[in-house]
Write a protein that holds these residues in place. Sequence first.
Motif, mmCIF file in Angstrom:
data_model
loop_
_atom_site.group_PDB
_atom_site.id
_atom_site.type_symbol
_atom_site.label_atom_id
_atom_site.label_comp_id
_atom_site.label_asym_id
_atom_site.label_seq_id
_atom_site.Cartn_x
_atom_site.Cartn_y
_atom_site.Cartn_z
ATOM 1 N N UNK A 4 0.834 -1.190 0.000
ATOM 2 C CA UNK A 4 0.000 0.000 0.000
ATOM 3 C C UNK A 4 0.873 1.245 0.000
ATOM 4 N N UNK A 5 0.322 2.353 -0.500
ATOM 5 C CA UNK A 5 1.049 3.616 -0.530
ATOM 6 C C UNK A 5 2.279 3.519 -1.410
ATOM 7 N N UNK A 6 3.399 3.963 -0.863
ATOM 8 C CA UNK A 6 4.663 3.951 -1.611
ATOM 9 C C UNK A 6 5.499 2.693 -1.374
ATOM 10 N N UNK A 23 8.701 3.937 3.008
ATOM 11 C CA UNK A 23 9.285 5.266 3.180
ATOM 12 C C UNK A 23 8.764 6.042 4.378
ATOM 13 N N UNK A 24 7.906 5.435 5.194
ATOM 14 C CA UNK A 24 7.434 6.086 6.402
ATOM 15 C C UNK A 24 6.297 7.074 6.205
ATOM 16 N N UNK A 28 1.769 3.928 3.850
ATOM 17 C CA UNK A 28 2.774 3.080 3.201
ATOM 18 C C UNK A 28 3.117 1.918 4.122
ATOM 19 N N UNK A 29 2.698 0.714 3.715
ATOM 20 C CA UNK A 29 2.932 -0.495 4.506
ATOM 21 C C UNK A 29 2.652 -1.720 3.647
ATOM 22 N N UNK A 159 9.834 3.661 8.527
ATOM 23 C CA UNK A 159 10.661 4.067 7.396
ATOM 24 C C UNK A 159 11.875 3.151 7.389
ATOM 25 N N UNK A 160 11.896 2.211 6.461
ATOM 26 C CA UNK A 160 13.008 1.277 6.388
ATOM 27 C C UNK A 160 12.713 0.156 5.409
ATOM 28 N N UNK A 161 13.509 -0.897 5.497
ATOM 29 C CA UNK A 161 13.392 -2.007 4.555
ATOM 30 C C UNK A 161 13.355 -3.349 5.277
ATOM 31 N N UNK A 162 12.727 -4.318 4.616
ATOM 32 C CA UNK A 162 12.646 -5.700 5.084
ATOM 33 C C UNK A 162 13.170 -6.635 3.998
#
Length: 179
Positions: A4-6, A23-24, A28-29, A159-162
């Motif tokens: 969702x979102x960005x 991107x927080x 965005x999730x 805001x980060x990466x998985x």
Amino acid sequence: PSLFGNAALVYDEDKGSNVLSLDGTNGTYAELPQGTFDNRNAMTITFDVLPRNNGGNYFTFCFGQNNEVYSFFRIRDNEIRSVITRWSWQNEHDVATQVYNSNIWNNIAIVYDGTLMQLYVNGALAAENSDTTINVSDMGTGMLSYLGKSLYDADGYFNGSFDNFELYDRALGADEIAE
């Protein structure tokens, strides 16, 4: 998962592969299928995580019913913490540890085995709570689960990466996690 979102898959130089980037920004999730964590009294969740902004209130990863019944993981500032509750934030049972550089990729493993919860960071046991008083099955069914979104509406977004998100239907042992 649904994005969702960005939320996007992007190439990460350090990993040498695509990762989920959040991107927080509001909305965005990533969302895992509803019920993914239902009735799992023994399970292990593992993933690599790289935070880009460490301040504020947010859940890095969570599953649950609402802002009363949930389990979350958060990496923030110099703390890594995972909690479980059926009675909101005042009654959270947690495992937590300090981390000296949270702005790098960290491998996380969260083990639930009945009322035992363990937190592993980069293959080593970092914290343990031997009696959270809560089994995951006590949290009900039809649970929601998010990467980067909280179950509290007022909270921000991660805001980060998985990368390498995996769910095991049993409690992995220390030797398995170290591998």
